[in-house]
Design a protein around this motif. Structure first.
Motif, PDB file in Angstrom:
ATOM      1  N   VAL A  14       0.873  -1.177   0.000  1.00 23.77           N
ATOM      2  CA  VAL A  14       0.000   0.000   0.000  1.00 23.77           C
ATOM      3  C   VAL A  14       0.909   1.226   0.000  1.00 23.77           C
ATOM      4  O   VAL A  14       1.559   1.526   1.001  1.00 23.77           O
ATOM      5  N   ILE A  15       0.965   1.922  -1.122  1.00 20.11           N
ATOM      6  CA  ILE A  15       1.889   3.056  -1.279  1.00 20.11           C
ATOM      7  C   ILE A  15       1.040   4.317  -1.372  1.00 20.11           C
ATOM      8  O   ILE A  15       0.722   4.810  -2.465  1.00 20.11           O
ATOM      9  N   TRP A  16       0.634   4.819  -0.210  1.00 20.70           N
ATOM     10  CA  TRP A  16      -0.280   5.957  -0.144  1.00 20.70           C
ATOM     11  C   TRP A  16       0.355   7.100   0.637  1.00 20.70           C
ATOM     12  O   TRP A  16       1.051   6.886   1.627  1.00 20.70           O
ATOM     13  N   ARG A  17       0.044   8.323   0.221  1.00 19.55           N
ATOM     14  CA  ARG A  17       0.405   9.498   1.006  1.00 19.55           C
ATOM     15  C   ARG A  17      -0.642   9.725   2.095  1.00 19.55           C
ATOM     16  O   ARG A  17      -1.710   9.103   2.098  1.00 19.55           O
ATOM     17  N   GLY A  18      -0.333  10.661   2.990  1.00 19.16           N
ATOM     18  CA  GLY A  18      -1.188  10.921   4.142  1.00 19.16           C
ATOM     19  C   GLY A  18      -2.655  11.147   3.842  1.00 19.16           C
ATOM     20  O   GLY A  18      -3.517  10.510   4.473  1.00 19.16           O
ATOM     21  N   PRO A  19      -3.020  12.027   2.894  1.00 21.13           N
ATOM     22  CA  PRO A  19      -4.442  12.294   2.665  1.00 21.13           C
ATOM     23  C   PRO A  19      -5.247  11.051   2.297  1.00 21.13           C
ATOM     24  O   PRO A  19      -6.398  10.908   2.720  1.00 21.13           O
ATOM     25  N   LYS A  20      -4.649  10.149   1.515  1.00 24.58           N
ATOM     26  CA  LYS A  20      -5.391   8.935   1.140  1.00 24.58           C
ATOM     27  C   LYS A  20      -5.550   8.003   2.341  1.00 24.58           C
ATOM     28  O   LYS A  20      -6.588   7.363   2.516  1.00 24.58           O
ATOM     29  N   LYS A  21      -4.514   7.927   3.191  1.00 27.92           N
ATOM     30  CA  LYS A  21      -4.633   7.143   4.423  1.00 27.92           C
ATOM     31  C   LYS A  21      -5.753   7.702   5.297  1.00 27.92           C
ATOM     32  O   LYS A  21      -6.579   6.956   5.845  1.00 27.92           O
ATOM     33  N   ASN A  22      -5.769   9.037   5.440  1.00 29.80           N
ATOM     34  CA  ASN A  22      -6.781   9.666   6.278  1.00 29.80           C
ATOM     35  C   ASN A  22      -8.183   9.411   5.729  1.00 29.80           C
ATOM     36  O   ASN A  22      -9.130   9.205   6.501  1.00 29.80           O
ATOM     37  N   GLY A  23      -8.308   9.427   4.403  1.00 30.60           N
ATOM     38  CA  GLY A  23      -9.601   9.155   3.795  1.00 30.60           C
ATOM     39  C   GLY A  23     -10.078   7.740   4.072  1.00 30.60           C
ATOM     40  O   GLY A  23     -11.273   7.509   4.309  1.00 30.60           O
ATOM     41  N   MET A  24      -9.151   6.783   4.070  1.00 34.33           N
ATOM     42  CA  MET A  24      -9.524   5.402   4.368  1.00 34.33           C
ATOM     43  C   MET A  24      -9.954   5.253   5.833  1.00 34.33           C
ATOM     44  O   MET A  24     -10.926   4.557   6.142  1.00 34.33           O
ATOM     45  N   ILE A  25      -9.252   5.917   6.744  1.00 42.71           N
ATOM     46  CA  ILE A  25      -9.621   5.856   8.158  1.00 42.71           C
ATOM     47  C   ILE A  25     -11.003   6.462   8.371  1.00 42.71           C
ATOM     48  O   ILE A  25     -11.841   5.923   9.105  1.00 42.71           O
ATOM     49  N   LYS A  26     -11.247   7.596   7.714  1.00 48.63           N
ATOM     50  CA  LYS A  26     -12.573   8.223   7.784  1.00 48.63           C
ATOM     51  C   LYS A  26     -13.650   7.257   7.306  1.00 48.63           C
ATOM     52  O   LYS A  26     -14.713   7.114   7.931  1.00 48.63           O
ATOM     53  N   GLN A  27     -13.363   6.563   6.196  1.00 40.10           N
ATOM     54  CA  GLN A  27     -14.344   5.625   5.643  1.00 40.10           C
ATOM     55  C   GLN A  27     -14.594   4.455   6.595  1.00 40.10           C
ATOM     56  O   GLN A  27     -15.727   4.018   6.782  1.00 40.10           O
ATOM     57  N   PHE A  28     -13.530   3.938   7.207  1.00 43.48           N
ATOM     58  CA  PHE A  28     -13.692   2.847   8.172  1.00 43.48           C
ATOM     59  C   PHE A  28     -14.585   3.276   9.338  1.00 43.48           C
ATOM     60  O   PHE A  28     -15.440   2.518   9.796  1.00 43.48           O
ATOM     61  N   LEU A  29     -14.358   4.480   9.855  1.00 46.49           N
ATOM     62  CA  LEU A  29     -15.099   4.936  11.035  1.00 46.49           C
ATOM     63  C   LEU A  29     -16.546   5.299  10.699  1.00 46.49           C
ATOM     64  O   LEU A  29     -17.450   5.105  11.503  1.00 46.49           O
ATOM     65  N   HIS A  68      -2.638   8.477  13.479  1.00 47.86           N
ATOM     66  CA  HIS A  68      -2.972   8.725  14.883  1.00 47.86           C
ATOM     67  C   HIS A  68      -3.745  10.023  15.051  1.00 47.86           C
ATOM     68  O   HIS A  68      -4.761  10.075  15.761  1.00 47.86           O
ATOM     69  N   LEU A  69      -3.284  11.074  14.377  1.00 52.12           N
ATOM     70  CA  LEU A  69      -4.006  12.342  14.421  1.00 52.12           C
ATOM     71  C   LEU A  69      -5.418  12.183  13.870  1.00 52.12           C
ATOM     72  O   LEU A  69      -6.389  12.681  14.448  1.00 52.12           O
ATOM     73  N   SER A  70      -5.540  11.469  12.766  1.00 50.74           N
ATOM     74  CA  SER A  70      -6.845  11.318  12.133  1.00 50.74           C
ATOM     75  C   SER A  70      -7.828  10.588  13.029  1.00 50.74           C
ATOM     76  O   SER A  70      -8.957  11.042  13.228  1.00 50.74           O
ATOM     77  N   VAL A  71      -7.420   9.458  13.584  1.00 49.20           N
ATOM     78  CA  VAL A  71      -8.369   8.684  14.380  1.00 49.20           C
ATOM     79  C   VAL A  71      -8.753   9.433  15.648  1.00 49.20           C
ATOM     80  O   VAL A  71      -9.919   9.413  16.076  1.00 49.20           O
ATOM     81  N   VAL A  72      -7.801  10.144  16.257  1.00 48.88           N
ATOM     82  CA  VAL A  72      -8.124  10.919  17.462  1.00 48.88           C
ATOM     83  C   VAL A  72      -9.089  12.051  17.123  1.00 48.88           C
ATOM     84  O   VAL A  72     -10.071  12.293  17.836  1.00 48.88           O
ATOM     85  N   GLN A  73      -8.834  12.769  16.029  1.00 46.95           N
ATOM     86  CA  GLN A  73      -9.680  13.907  15.676  1.00 46.95           C
ATOM     87  C   GLN A  73     -11.052  13.471  15.184  1.00 46.95           C
ATOM     88  O   GLN A  73     -12.069  14.082  15.525  1.00 46.95           O
ATOM     89  N   TYR A  74     -11.112  12.389  14.404  1.00 45.85           N
ATOM     90  CA  TYR A  74     -12.407  11.931  13.922  1.00 45.85           C
ATOM     91  C   TYR A  74     -13.265  11.354  15.048  1.00 45.85           C
ATOM     92  O   TYR A  74     -14.496  11.398  14.974  1.00 45.85           O
ATOM     93  N   LEU A  75     -12.632  10.804  16.078  1.00 45.47           N
ATOM     94  CA  LEU A  75     -13.391  10.229  17.191  1.00 45.47           C
ATOM     95  C   LEU A  75     -13.546  11.185  18.365  1.00 45.47           C
ATOM     96  O   LEU A  75     -14.156  10.828  19.372  1.00 45.47           O
ATOM     97  N   ALA A  76     -12.997  12.402  18.236  1.00 45.68           N
ATOM     98  CA  ALA A  76     -13.004  13.331  19.369  1.00 45.68           C
ATOM     99  C   ALA A  76     -14.419  13.583  19.887  1.00 45.68           C
ATOM    100  O   ALA A  76     -14.665  13.566  21.097  1.00 45.68           O
ATOM    101  N   ALA A  77     -15.349  13.825  18.977  1.00 44.71           N
ATOM    102  CA  ALA A  77     -16.717  14.124  19.394  1.00 44.71           C
ATOM    103  C   ALA A  77     -17.446  12.891  19.904  1.00 44.71           C
ATOM    104  O   ALA A  77     -18.449  13.001  20.620  1.00 44.71           O
ATOM    105  N   ALA A  78     -16.944  11.695  19.550  1.00 47.62           N
ATOM    106  CA  ALA A  78     -17.600  10.454  19.956  1.00 47.62           C
ATOM    107  C   ALA A  78     -17.064   9.913  21.281  1.00 47.62           C
ATOM    108  O   ALA A  78     -17.581   8.945  21.807  1.00 47.62           O
ATOM    109  N   ARG A  79     -16.008  10.509  21.801  1.00 47.73           N
ATOM    110  CA  ARG A  79     -15.380  10.149  23.084  1.00 47.73           C
ATOM    111  C   ARG A  79     -14.628   8.823  22.999  1.00 47.73           C
ATOM    112  O   ARG A  79     -15.212   7.774  22.802  1.00 47.73           O
ATOM    113  N   ILE A  80     -13.319   8.911  23.160  1.00 49.20           N
ATOM    114  CA  ILE A  80     -12.458   7.732  23.245  1.00 49.20           C
ATOM    115  C   ILE A  80     -12.212   7.443  24.716  1.00 49.20           C
ATOM    116  O   ILE A  80     -11.875   8.350  25.484  1.00 49.20           O
TER     117      ILE A  80
END
Length: 320
Positions: free
Chosen positions: A142-157, A180-192
């Protein structure tokens, strides 16, 4: 309220969306466009999706190869032993997804329904999602830059249909970067609920774990505790313990004392752990009386107690 990266320049700054600290932030594009700090709509969508998930746990490690995915898998297996408890295991290690192999799910595919992507199930009460299920071969890179990784994490969540879940365990890659930044920020409102941080005893691992602890504090992510993995080897014949990775600077115990974080436990090496991971089976079944199994069970109990306490405190706060 949504978390912002450490040293955020602010939406009104000339560096908004362009500074080094903006990399990986879900709002980077909006800030760079001058549209202001309007939150990524996905954050609210994910918050709504996560209303059916009771507890959310991140598994982190500063260093690769310390057994983080092995711990995530066995945390999931251990919690799922209670048939009345629903477990979800999400693998966001985009470039090195090992969860499908460890969980015995290699070759499985993701299916889509009207309500989103369906997890792949190990048991009726243990569902798994990983980018590994989207690859045509486990050897594909998987040869992806940051934005594509972040998009996949968003889609998973946002798009995975977990259903009613008691524990969502998120297995992360090593380090403190985009994922790490993406998952923390996307879940911030949902409470980790918090993070479990994995290390091994030697200083070369501990120095990166200290960075991980600082990351958690900067993004206000609660730390459930630290697990020292590969902590000695107990010979199955003579029962004598040997230090394969000597704790030359005091190991996780001294680090936890210095940084005032809980040490959840020290898991000894056991060759059966590696063998069972390669076979895609739970180590607990093959070695129920192993010192490693007993330590795992103690750690899992402490994590459950932490999550229950957090939930109780929040309910009391709401009712007060």
């Amino acid at each position: 309220m949504e978390e912002v990266p450490h040293d955020c320049p602010g939406a009104d700054s000339a560096q908004a969306g362009r500074g080094a600290s903006c990399q990986g932030c879900p709002n980077q594009r909006l800030c760079a466009s001058g549209a202001g700090a309007t939150p990524d709509p996905a954050i609210e969508e994910i918050k709504e999706k996560m209303k059916t998930v009771k507890h959310k746990i991140l598994v982190l490690s500063g260093k690769g190869g310390v057994g983080k995915s092995t711990f995530s898998a066995h945390l999931a297996h251990g919690l799922a032993e209670d048939e009345n408890t629903q477990i979800a295991l999400l693998d966001i290690d985009i470039c090195g997804p090992s969860i499908p192999k460890i969980m015995g799910l290699e070759g499985e595919q993701v299916h889509q329904s009207g309500s989103g992507w369906s997890p792949v199930y190990v048991e009726d009460n243990l569902g798994v999602m990983s980018v590994g299920f989207l690859l045509s071969s486990p050897d594909d890179a998987v040869i992806w830059r940051g934005p594509k990784k972040n998009g996949m994490i968003k889609q998973f969540l946002r798009d995975v249909d977990w259903g009613e879940v008691d524990y969502l365990i998120v297995d992360t890659p090593p380090g403190t970067s985009d994922e790490h930044l993406s998952v923390v920020q996307y879940l911030a409102a949902a409470r980790i609920d918090g993070a479990v941080i994995i290390t091994t005893p030697q200083e070369v691992s501990l120095q990166d774990v200290r960075k991980e602890i600082n990351f958690c504090r900067k993004v206000k992510l609660p730390i459930i505790g630290v697990v020292e993995n590969m902590s000695g080897f107990i010979c199955p014949k003579c029962k004598k313990e040997s230090q394969i990775f000597p704790p030359t600077t005091g190991g996780a115990e001294l680090m936890c004392q210095d940084l005032e974080v809980p040490l959840l436990g020290r898991v000894p090496l056991d060759p059966l752990i590696g063998k069972n991971c390669d076979k895609g089976q739970s180590f607990f079944i093959d070695a129920p009386d192993s010192p490693a199994t007993l330590t795992y069970r103690s750690i899992i109990q402490r994590i459950q107690e932490f999550c229950d306490l957090r939930q109780s405190e929040e309910e009391n706060l709401i009712n007060s």
